[in-house]
Design an enzyme around this catalytic site. Structure first.
Site, PDB file in Angstrom:
ATOM      1  N   GLU A  38      -2.260  -5.512  -4.198  1.00  0.00           N
ATOM      2  CA  GLU A  38      -2.920  -5.107  -2.954  1.00  0.00           C
ATOM      3  C   GLU A  38      -4.319  -5.725  -2.852  1.00  0.00           C
ATOM      4  O   GLU A  38      -4.739  -6.171  -1.773  1.00  0.00           O
ATOM      5  CB  GLU A  38      -2.991  -3.577  -2.929  1.00  0.00           C
ATOM      6  CG  GLU A  38      -3.430  -2.980  -1.611  1.00  0.00           C
ATOM      7  CD  GLU A  38      -3.481  -1.472  -1.687  1.00  0.00           C
ATOM      8  OE1 GLU A  38      -3.101  -0.833  -0.707  1.00  0.00           O
ATOM      9  OE2 GLU A  38      -3.908  -0.923  -2.728  1.00  0.00           O
ATOM     10  N   HIS A  81       0.832  -1.205   0.000  1.00  0.00           N
ATOM     11  CA  HIS A  81       0.000   0.000   0.000  1.00  0.00           C
ATOM     12  C   HIS A  81       0.869   1.259   0.000  1.00  0.00           C
ATOM     13  O   HIS A  81       0.598   2.214  -0.745  1.00  0.00           O
ATOM     14  CB  HIS A  81      -0.912  -0.011   1.235  1.00  0.00           C
ATOM     15  CG  HIS A  81      -1.836   1.171   1.301  1.00  0.00           C
ATOM     16  ND1 HIS A  81      -2.948   1.297   0.489  1.00  0.00           N
ATOM     17  CD2 HIS A  81      -1.794   2.302   2.062  1.00  0.00           C
ATOM     18  CE1 HIS A  81      -3.564   2.440   0.758  1.00  0.00           C
ATOM     19  NE2 HIS A  81      -2.882   3.063   1.712  1.00  0.00           N
ATOM     20  N   ASN A 113      26.825 -21.712  -7.533  1.00  0.00           N
ATOM     21  CA  ASN A 113      27.670 -22.883  -7.729  1.00  0.00           C
ATOM     22  C   ASN A 113      27.378 -23.953  -6.685  1.00  0.00           C
ATOM     23  O   ASN A 113      27.319 -25.147  -6.985  1.00  0.00           O
ATOM     24  CB  ASN A 113      29.150 -22.479  -7.657  1.00  0.00           C
ATOM     25  CG  ASN A 113      29.764 -22.295  -9.033  1.00  0.00           C
ATOM     26  OD1 ASN A 113      29.426 -22.993  -9.973  1.00  0.00           O
ATOM     27  ND2 ASN A 113      30.655 -21.343  -9.147  1.00  0.00           N
TER      28      ASN A 113
END
Length: 690
Positions: free
Chosen positions: A68, A46, A425
């Site tokens: 929202e 918001h 990795n």
């Protein structure tokens, strides 16, 4: 109203909110029933929506508004979080980050997010009955050319960008296989094999797995790093039978940026999942994570609403200026202290003593201003590991410790990309697949530990996995095959030296190409970045048990407390943070054990190092002394004794770089200017203890 003055504040606060949204979304994925977390996420979304609307960034505000709405349904218990909702939310956050990055680069933050908005609207209304949304289909048709481009993640982009900066050639390669070819996958493999002999493939589209299984039409594209000319590469590709055409575009940093910006938003939109929600059951619950694709992070319990902030944002350049000015003040203070002691004037001595106390307090404040917890880098990794685990069908437990450890801001800004690659990795090539782990008698859930801790005047960051480890023989065979070392050289190398071969440019032990990472693909870039920061990286591995990458970084503080010592006519400074204690030893106490000098220290034997021998000091030799002063230094749990001629005393010193004119000198981290104008070298105790 002129909004430009607020733009910097908007960008900083937007990044903070996006980071908070990512962190809390991960917590919610682990605890999908916790409405308290939903409330926190809703408030952040918001606030971000309001900020974007105020600044006039309508696309950003529109997407956040749709997020929202979905979150509002969840917090009012009208909708339960499910896998596809989490995935859509994460894709929305990725699109928001792309918009904010565009704004940071001077753009308007616009992006075609219609497909993601359509997905969020379908979740909100419960009207999606299956398949792909019409908007998504239309979007794919209108943006087919863009969607076929290769999307780069943050680290892959940084590898290509740094390769260009270092003088390598980076190509975007587009290859079309003949429509009459019966073995498309084989022809594609031959192209990859030819390219890998003289460079590295960073990213391919479609994925390598899809290409191997011939899950592509006739063309594939890739980003490629090499030193070869375009004509030579094109000739090599076209020499492969049943290749219809090969197009190579050499990229510079500007064109690379343009290319990635063009596809980033479009690809994010197209990858948005197509959830299936029936009108009758919009709130059907499901498991928050699919089996075999789970990722666990050691997350704290949801935080309560924070108190109003009492902080301000300061440009890092202003702190640099402040630090430089104070460094000069400290040198002058040392000079004043020396003059006061030489003149014997009591009033001057009292004034200088007061100045010293005030400047010491000021020094502590200046140093703390530049120190930032490594948590600012670590906090983006749980989301990254979660996505990687899903992509690779692995279960990964990321355990973060020492996130409160502080580093200088300049180091924090630079260390993110190397850590990203080391973690990728560890997940991709370190931790085995679920079936391999079960066959080896290991738990299904692989563990990756990310640790940070102080040691002396350095910070160590370790990435440790409990995977298959590194096998010396395989590493050596690959190195010999690629001409990195000869068989004779390899036979004489220690395990540590063999492990360091992973950092050779273009070196890789991967059995096949990976879109995620490959040991050696970019590891040389990782090491060069860490070395440029004055750090070092070491590898320890036990086959079948796991691998540990240890990154040593200097605090890079301009001011440190040190013990000044003398060796003949030369003066040296030893950082106090590395000193255990000082002592005097008799010549007969120094023993020679297996060719190494040792002394007894607190009922244990520790190495004895002659500083005059190490640095070749011409006018002092501790072997001629009946008794010698020593400084006992520490690195982690290891100790060593360094022999000196005389202790001068403790002092606050300004750390100065040796500059680019001198090569890196092992055992020396910098220099300082003393009160009498003489230059003293600053020792790096970590270099003396292996």
């Amino acid at each position: 109203m002129d909004m430009n003055q607020y733009l910097s504040m908007f960008i900083d606060e937007s990044n903070d909110h996006l980071q908070s949204l990512n962190e809390n979304m991960l917590q919610l994925e682990a605890n999908p029933e916790d409405l308290g977390i939903v409330q926190v996420i809703f408030r952040s979304a918001h606030t971000l929506k309001g900020m974007a609307a105020t600044m006039g960034f309508e696309d950003l505000a529109s997407l956040t508004h749709k997020m929202e709405n979905v979150l509002d349904m969840v917090r009012n218990e009208k909708l339960k979080m499910q896998d596809y909702i989490f995935d859509t939310m994460f894709k929305s956050l990725d699109a928001l980050e792309t918009m904010v990055q565009d704004i940071t680069g001077g753009g308007e933050g616009k992006a075609d997010v219609s497909s993601i908005v359509a997905s969020l609207q379908a979740i909100e209304s419960g009207e999606w009955t299956g398949g792909s949304a019409p908007a998504a289909k239309a979007d794919k048709q209108t943006n087919s050319s863009i969607s076929n481009a290769v999307e780069l993640d943050e680290f892959q982009y940084s590898v290509l960008d740094q390769s260009i900066a270092e003088g390598h050639r980076v190509f975007y390669v587009d290859v079309i296989v003949s429509e009459h070819s019966q073995l498309k996958g084989v022809r594609a493999y031959m192209v990859f094999d030819m390219l890998e002999r003289s460079g590295e493939v960073v990213k391919a589209y479609p994925s390598v797995q899809d290409i191997e299984q011939e899950k592509f039409e006739r063309s594939f594209s890739l980003y490629y790093i090499t030193t070869k000319e375009a004509q030579e590469l094109e000739k090599g590709i076209m020499s492969i039978s049943e290749i219809e055409s090969a197009k190579l575009i050499q990229l510079d940093q500007e064109t690379l940026q343009q290319m990635t910006n063009q596809v980033a938003a479009a690809v994010a939109v197209e990858e948005a999942p197509a959830p299936v929600i029936s009108k009758e059951a919009p709130a059907v619950d499901s498991k928050p994570q699919e089996e075999g694709k789970a990722v666990s992070t050691k997350a704290a319990t949801p935080k309560q609403a924070a108190a109003p902030s009492r902080t301000i944002r300061v440009d890092i350049e202003r702190l640099d200026v402040l630090m430089n000015l104070f460094s000069e003040l400290l040198i002058d203070r040392s000079r004043l202290e020396q003059l006061a002691s030489e003149t014997g004037n009591n009033d001057l001595s009292d004034t200088v003593a007061h100045l010293s106390r005030v400047s010491t307090d000021l020094q502590n404040i200046v140093l703390k201003l530049r120190m930032v917890p490594v948590d600012t880098v670590f906090n983006r990794f749980p989301r990254m590991i979660r996505d990687l685990a899903k992509t690779l069908d692995k279960k990964i437990d990321l355990v973060i410790t020492g996130a409160e450890t502080e580093l200088d801001r300049t180091v924090i800004d630079e260390i993110g990309d190397p850590l990203v690659h080391l973690l990728r990795n560890a997940v991709d090539h370190g931790v085995e697949s679920i079936s391999e782990r079960v066959a080896a008698g290991k738990p299904e859930m692989g563990t990756v530990n990310l640790r940070a801790f102080h040691s002396g005047n350095h910070v160590f960051i370790e990435i440790e996995d409990d995977g298959k480890g590194i096998y010396r023989d395989k590493l050596l065979q690959t190195a010999i095959k690629r001409g990195v070392v000869t068989e004779e050289q390899g036979a004489k190398m220690s395990d540590d030296e063999v492990n360091q071969l992973l950092f050779a440019p273009g070196f890789s032990t991967a059995d096949k190409i990976s879109d995620i990472s490959g040991r050696g693909v970019g590891l040389d870039v990782v090491k060069s970045k860490i070395t440029s920061l004055g750090g070092n990286v070491t590898i320890t591995s036990t086959p079948g048990k796991g691998t540990n990458f240890s990154v040593q970084l200097p605090l890079t503080l301009s001011i440190i407390a040190a013990m000044l010592v003398r060796l003949g006519s030369e003066k040296y400074a030893v950082p106090l943070s590395s000193i255990v204690e000082t002592a005097i030893v008799q010549r007969e106490q120094v023993r020679n054990i297996h060719g190494n000098k040792m002394i007894t220290f607190r009922e244990s034997l520790i190495p004895y190092l002659s500083l005059s021998e190490v640095f070749g000091v011409p006018d002092f030799n501790d072997a001629d002394e009946k008794e010698t002063e020593i400084v006992v230094i520490r690195k982690g749990e290891r100790l060593a004794a360094v022999a000196v001629e005389e202790f001068i005393g403790q002092s606050e010193i300004v750390l100065k770089s040796m500059g680019t004119y001198l090569p890196a000198i092992e055992g020396i981290s910098g220099a300082t200017i003393l009160g009498d104008g003489q230059v003293a070298l600053i020792l790096d105790p970590n270099a003396f203890i292996k």
